[in-house]
Design an enzyme around this catalytic site. Sequence first.
Site, PDB file in Angstrom:
ATOM      1  N   PHE A 236     -13.894  -4.568   0.319  1.00  0.00           N
ATOM      2  CA  PHE A 236     -14.745  -4.042  -0.748  1.00  0.00           C
ATOM      3  C   PHE A 236     -16.228  -4.198  -0.412  1.00  0.00           C
ATOM      4  CE2 PHE A 236     -10.989  -5.186  -3.600  1.00  0.00           C
ATOM      5  CZ  PHE A 236     -10.449  -3.921  -3.482  1.00  0.00           C
TER       6      PHE A 236
ATOM      7  N   TYR B 262       0.854  -1.176   0.000  1.00  0.00           N
ATOM      8  CA  TYR B 262       0.000   0.000   0.000  1.00  0.00           C
ATOM      9  C   TYR B 262       0.897   1.236   0.000  1.00  0.00           C
ATOM     10  CZ  TYR B 262      -4.149  -2.769   1.401  1.00  0.00           C
ATOM     11  OH  TYR B 262      -5.194  -3.656   1.469  1.00  0.00           O
TER      12      TYR B 262
ATOM     13  N   GLY C 140     -17.927  -2.695  -3.689  1.00  0.00           N
ATOM     14  CA  GLY C 140     -18.576  -3.631  -4.596  1.00  0.00           C
ATOM     15  C   GLY C 140     -17.785  -3.818  -5.875  1.00  0.00           C
TER      16      GLY C 140
END
Length: 317
Positions: free
Chosen positions: A220, A71, A224
């Site tokens: 998520f 990240y 989505g």
Amino acid sequence: MSLRPPASTAAAAGTWRLGDLTVNRVGLGAMRLTGTEAFSGGVPRDREQAIALLRRAVELGVDHIDTAAYYFSSTRSANELINRALAPYPDDLVIATKVWPSRDPSGAWWWATPEQLRGQVEENLRQLGRDHLDVVNLRVPPNRRSGSIAEHFGALAELRDAGLIRHLGVSNVTSEQLTEALTIAPVVCVQNPYGIGAPSEDQALLRRCGELDIAFVPFFAIAGPGREAGPAAAEDGDAVRDIARAHGVSVAQVRLAWTLRQGPHVLAIPGTGDPVHLEQNIAAGAIRLSPEESALLTSSGGEDRGSVANSEKKTKN
């Protein structure tokens, strides 16, 4: 003059366990700390704002942060921001990270061999300033979801035995891969994509985790099908919008509340770099959907049926 109402805290949703570590069920995902888009996309976050957001999250009861050494953007690293903001770490703070995927300095993706996992674990240790990692998830590549994970998970089990890792989890796995991992070492969490409209096999895995007292940690849940890009308004059906209006909350908060309602072993790790969204995400843990509302959201989730299937075509996160 009206006073600002006190913010909800992460304790409102209750607690669950990651092995012998108890955490509030609403945590924080660190993927969006580095920029307005995941990884190297978008505009880098203001460093001081990201640090302030992390400290605010802890003030609001967040004691479970999900991160990864990959990240990072051109100017920001999520692990280093966490270190700068929170070290020396609170005794009750649990930091979970992921290995197997990685990115080189240019941002290009690569996947570690079992022998390279120690280097990835040590990279996380250095960046976070820790002498051991609380939880390490083995993040399975999309193209390996039908294969064995024994070599990689076995390598992590050896690092656990060596004291570098406290607990192990698996991410982006099938039920069969979870079974395989459990024959090698204890698994404290399964971290898979999950949200309204999840396919039946993912629902079955969530239930199985509950039966095994394993934490299920969906990612998520808000985004989505949008995944790293985030949700699109067109993906929100009438049921989600109507229930959000009825509760006076955002669609994202309804999605999180529904996810938490799937079982007491379900945790949430919504990611954000926005202080307002942080407080909204944490407040979602206090939303109480009725059984009828929850059932309506479940039955109306067909529009998102492709979210997990589409996600497996990608190799990120």
